[in-house]
Enzyme design. Sequence first.
Site, PDB file in Angstrom:
ATOM      1  N   TYR A  70     -51.210  83.602  84.117  1.00 24.22           N
ATOM      2  CA  TYR A  70     -52.009  83.155  83.681  1.00 24.22           C
ATOM      3  C   TYR A  70     -51.503  81.697  84.781  1.00 24.22           C
ATOM      4  CZ  TYR A  70     -55.110  83.836  79.535  1.00 24.22           C
ATOM      5  OH  TYR A  70     -56.144  85.180  79.084  1.00 24.22           O
ATOM      6  N   ASN A 105     -65.304  78.705  80.012  1.00 23.60           N
ATOM      7  CA  ASN A 105     -64.704  78.351  81.125  1.00 23.60           C
ATOM      8  C   ASN A 105     -63.031  77.911  80.143  1.00 23.60           C
ATOM      9  OD1 ASN A 105     -66.283  79.948  82.045  1.00 23.60           O
ATOM     10  ND2 ASN A 105     -67.097  78.239  83.605  1.00 23.60           N
ATOM     11  N   VAL A 106     -61.890  78.466  81.057  1.00 23.01           N
ATOM     12  CA  VAL A 106     -60.192  77.950  80.861  1.00 23.01           C
ATOM     13  C   VAL A 106     -60.459  77.011  81.535  1.00 23.01           C
ATOM     14  CG1 VAL A 106     -59.796  79.023  78.865  1.00 23.01           C
ATOM     15  CG2 VAL A 106     -59.108  80.154  81.148  1.00 23.01           C
ATOM     16  N   HIS A 122     -63.200  79.472  74.391  1.00 27.12           N
ATOM     17  CA  HIS A 122     -62.632  79.630  74.736  1.00 27.12           C
ATOM     18  C   HIS A 122     -60.906  79.227  75.182  1.00 27.12           C
ATOM     19  CE1 HIS A 122     -64.745  83.514  75.557  1.00 27.12           C
ATOM     20  NE2 HIS A 122     -65.459  83.457  74.430  1.00 27.12           N
ATOM     21  N   CYS A 130     -48.099  76.551  69.995  1.00 27.62           N
ATOM     22  CA  CYS A 130     -46.413  76.569  70.223  1.00 27.62           C
ATOM     23  C   CYS A 130     -46.995  77.754  68.880  1.00 27.62           C
ATOM     24  CB  CYS A 130     -45.771  75.682  69.250  1.00 27.62           C
ATOM     25  SG  CYS A 130     -44.431  75.666  68.835  1.00 27.62           S
ATOM     26  N   CYS A 151     -42.489  75.174  73.537  1.00 29.62           N
ATOM     27  CA  CYS A 151     -42.811  73.422  72.567  1.00 29.62           C
ATOM     28  C   CYS A 151     -42.306  72.290  72.522  1.00 29.62           C
ATOM     29  CB  CYS A 151     -42.925  73.555  71.158  1.00 29.62           C
ATOM     30  SG  CYS A 151     -43.575  72.315  69.943  1.00 29.62           S
ATOM     31  N   GLY A 191     -74.176  80.793  84.817  1.00 31.99           N
ATOM     32  CA  GLY A 191     -73.191  82.185  84.812  1.00 31.99           C
ATOM     33  C   GLY A 191     -72.458  82.917  83.912  1.00 31.99           C
ATOM     34  N   THR A 192     -73.534  83.172  82.677  1.00 31.54           N
ATOM     35  CA  THR A 192     -72.749  84.399  82.193  1.00 31.54           C
ATOM     36  C   THR A 192     -73.399  85.499  81.715  1.00 31.54           C
ATOM     37  OG1 THR A 192     -71.317  84.392  79.771  1.00 31.54           O
ATOM     38  CG2 THR A 192     -73.978  83.496  79.565  1.00 31.54           C
TER      39      THR A 192
HETATM   40  P1  OAD Z   1     -68.802  87.596  83.871  1.00 33.77           P
HETATM   41  O1  OAD Z   1     -67.211  87.537  84.747  1.00 33.77           O
HETATM   42  O2  OAD Z   1     -68.525  88.154  82.372  1.00 33.77           O
HETATM   43  O3  OAD Z   1     -69.622  86.590  84.867  1.00 33.77           O
HETATM   44  C1  OAD Z   1     -69.802  85.610  85.519  1.00 33.77           C
HETATM   45  C2  OAD Z   1     -71.716  85.892  85.151  1.00 33.77           C
HETATM   46  O4  OAD Z   1     -71.841  84.766  86.179  1.00 33.77           O
HETATM   47  C3  OAD Z   1     -72.057  87.287  86.165  1.00 33.77           C
HETATM   48  O5  OAD Z   1     -72.945  87.519  85.118  1.00 33.77           O
HETATM   49  C4  OAD Z   1     -72.504  86.707  87.197  1.00 33.77           C
HETATM   50  O6  OAD Z   1     -73.512  87.487  87.694  1.00 33.77           O
HETATM   51  C5  OAD Z   1     -72.805  85.698  87.186  1.00 33.77           C
HETATM   52  N1  OAD Z   1     -72.335  84.994  88.911  1.00 33.77           N
HETATM   53  C6  OAD Z   1     -71.340  84.761  90.010  1.00 33.77           C
HETATM   54  N2  OAD Z   1     -71.447  84.041  90.903  1.00 33.77           N
HETATM   55  C7  OAD Z   1     -72.906  82.833  90.678  1.00 33.77           C
HETATM   56  C8  OAD Z   1     -73.461  81.789  90.138  1.00 33.77           C
HETATM   57  N3  OAD Z   1     -72.634  81.822  92.196  1.00 33.77           N
HETATM   58  N4  OAD Z   1     -73.963  81.000  89.619  1.00 33.77           N
HETATM   59  C9  OAD Z   1     -74.292  82.115  88.978  1.00 33.77           C
HETATM   60  N5  OAD Z   1     -73.821  82.674  88.263  1.00 33.77           N
HETATM   61  C10 OAD Z   1     -72.968  83.926  88.901  1.00 33.77           C
HETATM   62  O7  OAD Z   1     -68.113  85.896  82.964  1.00 33.77           O
HETATM   63  P2  OAD Z   1     -68.082  85.335  81.449  1.00 33.77           P
HETATM   64  O8  OAD Z   1     -69.894  85.835  81.162  1.00 33.77           O
HETATM   65  O9  OAD Z   1     -68.136  84.295  81.372  1.00 33.77           O
HETATM   66  O10 OAD Z   1     -62.850  85.639  77.906  1.00 33.77           O
HETATM   67  O11 OAD Z   1     -67.068  85.965  80.537  1.00 33.77           O
HETATM   68  C11 OAD Z   1     -67.748  85.975  79.978  1.00 33.77           C
HETATM   69  C12 OAD Z   1     -65.662  86.220  78.873  1.00 33.77           C
HETATM   70  O12 OAD Z   1     -65.488  87.347  79.307  1.00 33.77           O
HETATM   71  C13 OAD Z   1     -64.790  84.824  79.753  1.00 33.77           C
HETATM   72  O13 OAD Z   1     -64.843  83.695  78.914  1.00 33.77           O
HETATM   73  C14 OAD Z   1     -63.365  86.028  79.757  1.00 33.77           C
HETATM   74  C15 OAD Z   1     -63.828  87.030  79.548  1.00 33.77           C
HETATM   75  O14 OAD Z   1     -63.539  88.312  79.323  1.00 33.77           O
HETATM   76  C16 OAD Z   1     -61.821  85.601  77.832  1.00 33.77           C
HETATM   77  O15 OAD Z   1     -60.570  86.261  78.832  1.00 33.77           O
HETATM   78  C17 OAD Z   1     -61.727  85.860  76.715  1.00 33.77           C
END
Ligand code: OAD
Length: 249
Positions: A70, A105-106, A122, A130, A151, A191-192
């Site tokens: 992290y 996003n974190v 998230h 803590c 803490c 972007g998910t």
């Molecule tokens: P991912 O890494 O799973 O997916 C990222 C997405 O962004 C993919 O579908 C890419 O195609 C897309 N992408 C990449 N570049 C881009 C750009 N320039 N513009 C738009 N889209 C783009 O990430 P998340 O969906 O956020 O959780 O993942 C969800 C969660 O899974 C995260 O919060 C994390 C992870 O495990 C934890 O750690 C609990």
Amino acid sequence: MASMDEAIEKAAVHLAGAARVAVLSGAGISSESGIPTFRGAGGLWEQHRAEDLATPAAFSRDPELVWRWYDWRRGLCAKANPNAAHVIVAAIEKAVPEFLLVTQNVDGLHRRAGSAAMIELHGSIWRGRCTACAHRFDLTVVPLPTLPPLCPLCGGPARPDVVWFGESYDPLLLDNSQRFLKESDVLLVVGTSGMVSVPVYLAEAAAGAGTVVINVNPEASPISRFAAVEIPGRAGAVLPQLWQRACER
Ligand code: OAD
């Protein structure tokens, strides 16, 4: 299939007429800031096992290892800057009567771009929690001087204040997100990958309640099934065009 230009135009029509707008963002929105996504080529889960780094069991086994990972990510985030997509999300918030950003996003980049009406579903890499008294506190120094950080109230060891695999979401944050998204005119998903089920559920429930879902992602995802408009481009290029066109209408 509609061209990119047609898709942006169609989305701009929806956005221009919207009084209540929600944004749901994932790691893809920060990729143009140089922060790696989780899945896909070069993604964090290609080089690391989530079970070793992002679960409660991993933390009990080796808190220092988890914190080192992290802290490395905190270093990447500290060096990165918000990109055009983060900036436009913050601009939409200022321009529309009702707005909520729900982010997975974190990394803190939305806040640094000026977003305020925001739910960090998230958690945040910039806070510790803590393990003894549950006190949450800001962790702004990079790198951290001691791992795990302690803490400030009780001296107990802290964990990152993020949601790990196998953990529940904060029910209040989930409820507030769901209610706002369902009552929105437009939900912009940016972007998910949709590989985590809860955010997809939130977006799908919103679509079912009549919210127009616009999906910005170069790749198809589970969101594509119910998106009214699919924009297959990069957030940093698409969002400025989309917002400019919506403002011109
Ligand atoms: P991912 O890494 O799973 O997916 C990222 C997405 O962004 C993919 O579908 C890419 O195609 C897309 N992408 C990449 N570049 C881009 C750009 N320039 N513009 C738009 N889209 C783009 O990430 P998340 O969906 O956020 O959780 O993942 C969800 C969660 O899974 C995260 O919060 C994390 C992870 O495990 C934890 O750690 C609990």
